[in-house]
Design an enzyme around this catalytic site. Structure first.
Site, PDB file in Angstrom:
ATOM      1  CB  SER A   1      76.788 -81.946  27.828  1.00  0.00           C
ATOM      2  OG  SER A   1      75.854 -81.010  27.352  1.00  0.00           O
TER       3      SER A   1
ATOM      4  CG  HIS B   1      63.979 -80.287  24.575  1.00  0.00           C
ATOM      5  ND1 HIS B   1      64.021 -79.849  25.872  1.00  0.00           N
ATOM      6  CD2 HIS B   1      65.232 -80.121  24.072  1.00  0.00           C
ATOM      7  CE1 HIS B   1      65.254 -79.428  26.137  1.00  0.00           C
ATOM      8  NE2 HIS B   1      66.010 -79.582  25.070  1.00  0.00           N
TER       9      HIS B   1
ATOM     10  NE  ARG C   1      68.677 -75.093  21.510  1.00  0.00           N
ATOM     11  CZ  ARG C   1      69.052 -76.167  22.196  1.00  0.00           C
ATOM     12  NH1 ARG C   1      70.300 -76.238  22.670  1.00  0.00           N
ATOM     13  NH2 ARG C   1      68.233 -77.168  22.411  1.00  0.00           N
TER      14      ARG C   1
ATOM     15  CG  HIS D   1      72.881 -84.557  25.259  1.00  0.00           C
ATOM     16  ND1 HIS D   1      72.219 -83.385  25.023  1.00  0.00           N
ATOM     17  CD2 HIS D   1      73.890 -84.227  26.127  1.00  0.00           C
ATOM     18  CE1 HIS D   1      72.787 -82.394  25.709  1.00  0.00           C
ATOM     19  NE2 HIS D   1      73.817 -82.884  26.379  1.00  0.00           N
TER      20      HIS D   1
ATOM     21  CG  ASP E   1      70.641 -82.029  18.143  1.00  0.00           C
ATOM     22  OD1 ASP E   1      71.674 -81.354  18.018  1.00  0.00           O
ATOM     23  OD2 ASP E   1      70.279 -82.524  19.221  1.00  0.00           O
TER      24      ASP E   1
HETATM   25  N1  NMX Z   1      60.364 -89.895  18.461  1.00  0.00           N
HETATM   26  C1  NMX Z   1      59.705 -90.957  18.973  1.00  0.00           C
HETATM   27  N2  NMX Z   1      59.331 -91.075  20.243  1.00  0.00           N
HETATM   28  C2  NMX Z   1      59.606 -90.033  21.052  1.00  0.00           C
HETATM   29  C3  NMX Z   1      60.244 -88.879  20.603  1.00  0.00           C
HETATM   30  C4  NMX Z   1      60.639 -88.834  19.244  1.00  0.00           C
HETATM   31  N3  NMX Z   1      61.309 -87.804  18.729  1.00  0.00           N
HETATM   32  N4  NMX Z   1      60.375 -88.025  21.633  1.00  0.00           N
HETATM   33  C5  NMX Z   1      59.847 -88.635  22.698  1.00  0.00           C
HETATM   34  N5  NMX Z   1      59.385 -89.846  22.358  1.00  0.00           N
HETATM   35  C6  NMX Z   1      58.821 -90.882  23.232  1.00  0.00           C
HETATM   36  C7  NMX Z   1      59.860 -91.251  24.268  1.00  0.00           C
HETATM   37  O1  NMX Z   1      60.809 -92.175  23.739  1.00  0.00           O
HETATM   38  C8  NMX Z   1      58.984 -91.836  25.359  1.00  0.00           C
HETATM   39  O2  NMX Z   1      58.630 -93.142  24.984  1.00  0.00           O
HETATM   40  P1  NMX Z   1      58.408 -94.308  26.093  1.00  0.00           P
HETATM   41  O3  NMX Z   1      57.258 -93.839  26.925  1.00  0.00           O
HETATM   42  O4  NMX Z   1      58.139 -95.512  25.284  1.00  0.00           O
HETATM   43  O5  NMX Z   1      59.680 -94.383  26.879  1.00  0.00           O
HETATM   44  C9  NMX Z   1      57.747 -90.948  25.287  1.00  0.00           C
HETATM   45  O6  NMX Z   1      57.744 -90.368  23.961  1.00  0.00           O
HETATM   46  C10 NMX Z   1      57.738 -89.823  26.314  1.00  0.00           C
HETATM   47  O7  NMX Z   1      58.953 -89.106  26.206  1.00  0.00           O
HETATM   48  P2  NMX Z   1      59.022 -87.536  26.542  1.00  0.00           P
HETATM   49  O8  NMX Z   1      58.665 -87.373  27.988  1.00  0.00           O
HETATM   50  O9  NMX Z   1      58.254 -86.757  25.556  1.00  0.00           O
HETATM   51  O10 NMX Z   1      60.555 -87.215  26.264  1.00  0.00           O
HETATM   52  P3  NMX Z   1      61.817 -87.319  27.240  1.00  0.00           P
HETATM   53  O11 NMX Z   1      61.859 -86.089  28.084  1.00  0.00           O
HETATM   54  O12 NMX Z   1      61.834 -88.609  27.970  1.00  0.00           O
HETATM   55  O13 NMX Z   1      63.009 -87.359  26.203  1.00  0.00           O
HETATM   56  C11 NMX Z   1      64.191 -86.678  24.250  1.00  0.00           C
HETATM   57  C12 NMX Z   1      63.411 -86.210  25.492  1.00  0.00           C
HETATM   58  C13 NMX Z   1      64.835 -85.478  23.608  1.00  0.00           C
HETATM   59  C14 NMX Z   1      65.281 -87.659  24.698  1.00  0.00           C
HETATM   60  C15 NMX Z   1      63.194 -87.367  23.277  1.00  0.00           C
HETATM   61  O14 NMX Z   1      62.253 -86.428  22.838  1.00  0.00           O
HETATM   62  C16 NMX Z   1      63.900 -88.001  22.083  1.00  0.00           C
HETATM   63  O15 NMX Z   1      64.341 -89.150  22.203  1.00  0.00           O
HETATM   64  N6  NMX Z   1      64.020 -87.265  20.923  1.00  0.00           N
HETATM   65  C17 NMX Z   1      64.758 -87.751  19.783  1.00  0.00           C
HETATM   66  C18 NMX Z   1      66.262 -87.618  20.016  1.00  0.00           C
HETATM   67  C19 NMX Z   1      66.696 -86.173  19.973  1.00  0.00           C
HETATM   68  O16 NMX Z   1      66.352 -85.420  19.094  1.00  0.00           O
HETATM   69  N7  NMX Z   1      67.543 -85.777  20.951  1.00  0.00           N
HETATM   70  C20 NMX Z   1      68.146 -84.450  20.945  1.00  0.00           C
HETATM   71  C21 NMX Z   1      67.674 -83.535  22.068  1.00  0.00           C
HETATM   72  C22 NMX Z   1      68.358 -82.201  21.983  1.00  0.00           C
HETATM   73  N8  NMX Z   1      69.803 -82.285  22.258  1.00  0.00           N
HETATM   74  O17 NMX Z   1      70.591 -81.795  21.526  1.00  0.00           O
HETATM   75  O18 NMX Z   1      70.206 -82.871  23.262  1.00  0.00           O
HETATM   76  C1  MLT Z   2      70.804 -79.241  25.011  1.00  0.00           C
HETATM   77  O1  MLT Z   2      71.113 -78.294  24.290  1.00  0.00           O
HETATM   78  O2  MLT Z   2      71.497 -79.559  25.994  1.00  0.00           O
HETATM   79  C2  MLT Z   2      69.621 -80.076  24.638  1.00  0.00           C
HETATM   80  O3  MLT Z   2      68.611 -79.333  24.056  1.00  0.00           O
HETATM   81  C3  MLT Z   2      69.154 -81.017  25.706  1.00  0.00           C
HETATM   82  C4  MLT Z   2      68.523 -80.419  26.925  1.00  0.00           C
HETATM   83  O4  MLT Z   2      68.385 -79.224  27.094  1.00  0.00           O
HETATM   84  O5  MLT Z   2      68.103 -81.248  27.767  1.00  0.00           O
END
Ligand code: NMX
Ligand code: MLT
Length: 435
Positions: free
Chosen positions: A242, A318, A327, A272, A373
């Site tokens: 964002s 994350h 947080r 996100h 979250d």
């Molecule tokens: N559950 C299952 N698999 C996960 C999770 C999770 N919570 N977090 C990461 N992975 C997987 C990810 O999908 C990826 O799989 P693949 O290799 O098959 O593509 C692998 O682990 C490596 O990912 P990372 O490098 O650890 O994470 P990345 O930096 O790509 O993504 C998020 C970060 C936040 C998108 C990821 O951790 C996620 O999808 N979390 C769940 C959704 C979430 O809570 N999002 C909110 C973030 C905070 N916000 O407010 O924005």
């Molecule tokens: C945020 O607050 O924007 C989330 O934790 C996602 C991020 O920092 O990438």
């Protein structure tokens, strides 16, 4: 007493000098190698942006202008009788790097209340949305439409000089933040049939007014929660979807309403900001499947079934953080103080004891710990705000504080159009294989 705009006018020439000096001395130095994996891997870890408002440390979490969440809770002005920081003060801190006085914060509350009304056509636009349209789509629609009255867009069309951009952008950003409670309140009441939006009270602070338009102002602990909520969700350095989207769109000199509308569309994604809605849905689904007082073993099996179904566990992991998000911890502290016996809070605690182990065992996620979250929805639900698909709107109201501060500084420092270079896979192969 100095206003925020007057203080900014003093700070901008100093900061311009500083940036000029840094670029003159270090501008041609390398910031480290770029790996091909980063081109394919969502630019993870790629140094690419400058933003002084907040910086994220992988282990320690966020610092707003160098201050941790706990320091902000201690140092920023509070409402009478309150103990959480007023987001007005956090905005002052993000913009100036300084802790404001109580009077300066009170003046911001009044200024925002005076700017809070939204145009009638935006009210009508929202009233015409079907209640089935997701609140985030309605939110982005209304924010985008505010561009009708943008001070910056008007000044630009009249030929304003580049040096003067920040002034009208500041005005738009103040208007943007000020109008969000009325937009959020109208969406909430339209979608969930809660009657008319009450008027903004110019004697009250921003969070009280936000609580009031949603119908929760009589619950003083909920108002305190919103003060904490907005503060901790406001900014998370420059690279998150964002914040970065707002900066990118703003770099085309799209006005702050267009830029922040784009931010909201990114925040509405499930990886996100929408994750706060997804967490509650996931918890509720789990309860309906395995019951409310399930054993650790059964919860663990449920977590595994989520992963085996090819889904993510929402609220965990994350892109930058490698420890529990501070947080999350700040919200846990709030819950321990105000709702220690709440069953859903206890479930969140139980999940915290189980999910990281499962994610570690699964071996894919780089960070098995909870993010912001994983906790926010439980607190809102406790006070009766249990319409989960509204949760990301509150994240959006908060994120406006960080995006606005960044837009003001980008225009003050003359940040250019963002335009990184993309390459084809054929180019990469030729570059390294020679064919
Ligand atoms: N559950 C299952 N698999 C996960 C999770 C999770 N919570 N977090 C990461 N992975 C997987 C990810 O999908 C990826 O799989 P693949 O290799 O098959 O593509 C692998 O682990 C490596 O990912 P990372 O490098 O650890 O994470 P990345 O930096 O790509 O993504 C998020 C970060 C936040 C998108 C990821 O951790 C996620 O999808 N979390 C769940 C959704 C979430 O809570 N999002 C909110 C973030 C905070 N916000 O407010 O924005
Ligand atoms: C945020 O607050 O924007 C989330 O934790 C996602 C991020 O920092 O990438």
């Amino acid at each position: 007493q100095q206003t925020l705009k007057e203080r900014l006018a003093e700070l901008i020439p100093q900061e311009l000098e500083q940036v000029k000096a840094v670029r003159a001395e270090h501008g041609k130095k390398s910031f480290g190698p770029v790996l091909v994996d980063q081109l394919y891997g969502g630019m993870r870890g790629l140094p690419a942006l400058i933003w002084d408002g907040s910086v994220l440390d992988a282990d320690e979490g966020i610092r707003f202008r160098g201050k941790t969440i706990t320091e902000c809770q201690e140092l920023l002005p509070k409402a009478p009788g309150g103990s959480e920081p007023l987001p007005e003060g956090l905005f002052w801190l993000l913009v100036t790097g300084e802790i404001p006085t109580q009077e300066q914060v009170d003046a911001l509350s009044k200024d925002w209340a005076a700017r809070a009304a939204i145009p009638e056509f935006v009210e009508e636009l929202l009233d015409r949305c079907p209640p089935t349209l997701h609140p985030m789509s309605q939110f982005s629609l209304a924010v985008t439409a505010l561009n009708h009255d943008s001070t910056f867009a008007k000044a630009y069309s009249q030929g304003i000089s580049k040096k003067e951009y920040w002034g009208p952008v500041f005005e738009d950003c103040m208007d943007l933040i000020a109008k969000l409670p009325n937009i959020a309140g109208r969406i909430y009441r339209n979608v969930y049939g809660q009657g008319k939006v009450p008027a903004i009270d110019a004697t009250k602070d921003y969070s009280w007014n936000l609580a009031n338009v949603l119908g929760f102002a009589e619950k003083s602990d909920f108002v305190e929660l919103l003060r904490l909520y907005i503060t901790i969700h406001s900014d998370h350095e420059g690279g998150n979807v964002s914040a970065h989207t707002g900066k990118l769109v703003g770099s085309a000199l799209s006005d702050p309403f267009l830029a922040f509308g784009a931010s909201l569309n990114g925040l509405a994604g499930p990886l996100h900001g929408l994750a706060n809605q997804e967490v509650l849905l996931w918890l509720r689904k789990m309860q309906s499947k395995i019951g409310v007082d399930a054993s650790d073993e059964t919860v663990k099996e449920y977590v595994w079934s989520t992963l085996k179904g090819g889904q993510v566990v929402p609220g965990y992991g994350h892109a930058v953080l490698r420890k529990t998000d501070p947080r999350y911890s700040a919200q846990r502290e709030f819950a321990l103080k105000h709702l220690p016996e709440d069953p859903l809070f206890k479930l969140v605690g139980q999940v915290y004891n189980i999910v990281p182990g499962v994610l570690l065992e699964a071996g894919k996620a780089k960070n098995p710990w909870p993010n912001v979250d994983a906790h926010s929805g439980v607190l809102l639900t406790y006070y009766g705000l249990d319409q989960m698909n509204f949760y990301t709107v509150l994240f959006g109201v908060s994120r406006a504080f960080g995006v606005a501060a960044q837009l003001i500084w980008d225009r003050a420092l003359g940040a250019p159009l963002e335009r990184p270079k993309s390459y084809s896979t054929a180019h990469i192969k030729k570059m390294f294989d020679g064919k």
